[in-house]
Write an enzyme that holds these catalytic residues in place. Structure first.
Site, PDB file in Angstrom:
ATOM      1  N   LYS A 186      14.374 -57.827 -11.364  1.00 29.87           N
ATOM      2  CA  LYS A 186      14.004 -59.101 -10.731  1.00 29.87           C
ATOM      3  C   LYS A 186      13.804 -60.198 -11.788  1.00 29.87           C
ATOM      4  O   LYS A 186      14.273 -61.320 -11.646  1.00 29.87           O
ATOM      5  CB  LYS A 186      12.734 -58.920  -9.879  1.00 29.87           C
ATOM      6  CG  LYS A 186      12.986 -58.090  -8.629  1.00 29.87           C
ATOM      7  CD  LYS A 186      11.714 -57.673  -7.888  1.00 29.87           C
ATOM      8  CE  LYS A 186      12.095 -56.720  -6.747  1.00 29.87           C
ATOM      9  NZ  LYS A 186      10.968 -56.254  -5.939  1.00 29.87           N
ATOM     10  N   GLN A 212       4.662 -55.942  -6.447  1.00 32.01           N
ATOM     11  CA  GLN A 212       5.582 -54.822  -6.261  1.00 32.01           C
ATOM     12  C   GLN A 212       4.877 -53.679  -5.523  1.00 32.01           C
ATOM     13  O   GLN A 212       3.759 -53.292  -5.873  1.00 32.01           O
ATOM     14  CB  GLN A 212       6.107 -54.358  -7.634  1.00 32.01           C
ATOM     15  CG  GLN A 212       7.186 -53.298  -7.566  1.00 32.01           C
ATOM     16  CD  GLN A 212       8.491 -53.779  -6.931  1.00 32.01           C
ATOM     17  OE1 GLN A 212       8.806 -54.969  -6.939  1.00 32.01           O
ATOM     18  NE2 GLN A 212       9.259 -52.855  -6.382  1.00 32.01           N
ATOM     19  N   ASP A 237       8.515 -62.464  -0.721  1.00 29.79           N
ATOM     20  CA  ASP A 237       8.983 -61.227  -0.092  1.00 29.79           C
ATOM     21  C   ASP A 237       9.158 -61.403   1.421  1.00 29.79           C
ATOM     22  O   ASP A 237       9.827 -60.601   2.063  1.00 29.79           O
ATOM     23  CB  ASP A 237       7.937 -60.116  -0.290  1.00 29.79           C
ATOM     24  CG  ASP A 237       8.249 -59.202  -1.461  1.00 29.79           C
ATOM     25  OD1 ASP A 237       9.434 -58.944  -1.709  1.00 29.79           O
ATOM     26  OD2 ASP A 237       7.292 -58.736  -2.107  1.00 29.79           O
TER      27      ASP A 237
HETATM   28  N1  GUN Z   1       9.148 -52.090  -3.268  1.00 34.83           N
HETATM   29  C1  GUN Z   1      10.362 -51.695  -2.811  1.00 34.83           C
HETATM   30  N2  GUN Z   1      11.034 -52.758  -2.301  1.00 34.83           N
HETATM   31  C2  GUN Z   1      10.216 -53.828  -2.437  1.00 34.83           C
HETATM   32  C3  GUN Z   1      10.359 -55.202  -2.111  1.00 34.83           C
HETATM   33  O1  GUN Z   1      11.370 -55.668  -1.562  1.00 34.83           O
HETATM   34  N3  GUN Z   1       9.295 -56.001  -2.426  1.00 34.83           N
HETATM   35  C4  GUN Z   1       8.160 -55.514  -2.988  1.00 34.83           C
HETATM   36  N4  GUN Z   1       7.163 -56.371  -3.239  1.00 34.83           N
HETATM   37  N5  GUN Z   1       8.008 -54.237  -3.313  1.00 34.83           N
HETATM   38  C5  GUN Z   1       9.032 -53.408  -3.034  1.00 34.83           C
END
Ligand code: GUN
Length: 290
Positions: free
Chosen positions: A58, A102, A125
């Site tokens: 990311k 996350q 998100d």
């Molecule tokens: N863990 C797995 N996929 C995601 C996501 O799309 N966003 C977040 N914040 N955590 C994740």
């Protein structure tokens, strides 16, 4: 056996690159207009290797398009109150446009409380209850990244959804539920299937568009798929050899499908790209309001 020699792989990696290049050029104009770049803050708690790898992806993608980012790495022993305090500081920070925590979080931390604590206008998100409510009400919202990426792939591949039967396998808050709503909004007839669905094959075989987000390697086999179906594989699993693979038995299903997303290189890269798009959209929306 019916075989479709025209099966198209939907290349999420190539589409992501194209979208990121588009974002990079639009960002230089936005920076001139608003005097700074957008800023994304990513919080990771603990040392889950998969989460660390996602987070690195990311941050790298943000840098590629010209989004400033900050990584906050917190110990797995942090208390929930300390994490909530960190989030409240970021909510108030004018220079921060997007906040991503996350998931998963350590057991002693309530994920829903944490998501709830993020200012909804910085919730890149799209997991905040207000964004979820607005999605279901058809109001302005931040769309969750994975479903948004899937809709973008379908649209850019010229796949129409009006009147089609879409079957979603999996009912998570992150993928299954929001993609069902977004397919519904595109006038598909949506069926949601899950681990308790009786005679799952008879349901999946009705699908013109089959979206699978169940988290089980090779869960969807060729006999479960209608000839000519569009197959979207959201799964990210590791097989016995440690290789990344999806929820769909790709080699067996691919000859039957009209379009199929591979793993890796399908939905995964699009999720990150939509996160960047959400960050830019949150930045612009906040700048327009101020
Ligand atoms: N863990 C797995 N996929 C995601 C996501 O799309 N966003 C977040 N914040 N955590 C994740």
């Amino acid at each position: 056996m019916w075989s479709n020699t025209e099966t198209m792989n939907i290349d999420g990696k190539a589409l992501s690159l194209q979208l990121k290049e588009e974002m990079r050029s639009s960002l230089s104009l936005l920076e001139k207009e608003y005097g700074r770049k957008p800023c994304l803050v990513v919080i990771i708690v603990g040392e889950n290797p998969a989460s660390q790898s996602y987070v690195r992806g990311k941050i790298k993608a943000a840098a590629f398009v010209g989004i400033d980012s900050r990584l906050i790495e917190l110990s797995a022993t942090i208390t929930q109150d300390e994490l909530l305090h960190q989030i409240s500081l970021l909510n108030e920070d004018e220079g921060v446009d997007g906040i991503l925590v996350q998931l998963p979080l350590p057991q002693h931390i309530d994920e829903l409380k944490v998501i709830d604590a993020i200012a909804h206008e910085k919730d890149v998100d799209g997991f905040h209850p207000l964004n979820t409510a607005n999605l279901w009400l058809g109001k302005d919202c931040v769309f969750p990244c994975t479903p948004k990426g899937i809709m973008c792939m379908l649209q850019r591949s010229g796949i129409t959804l009006d009147g089609k039967v879409a079957v979603v396998v999996g009912r998570s808050n992150i993928v299954g539920k929001p993609i069902a709503k977004m397919l519904l909004d595109a006038n598909a007839t949506v069926i949601m299937a899950h681990s308790h669905t009786a005679d799952l094959s008879s349901i999946t075989r009705q699908a013109d568009v089959l979206v699978v987000a169940i988290g089980k390697e090779k869960f969807i086999t060729a006999d479960m798929v209608k000839d000519g179906a569009v197959v979207v594989d959201v799964g990210i699993n590791r097989n016995a050899e440690g290789k990344l693979c999806g929820d769909v038995d790709f080699d067996a299903v691919s000859p039957k499908a009209s379009y199929i997303t591979p793993v890796p290189g399908g939905v995964g890269p699009m999720t990150i790209t939509m996160l960047l798009q959400n960050t830019i959209e949150c930045f612009v929306a906040r700048k327009k309001r101020s």
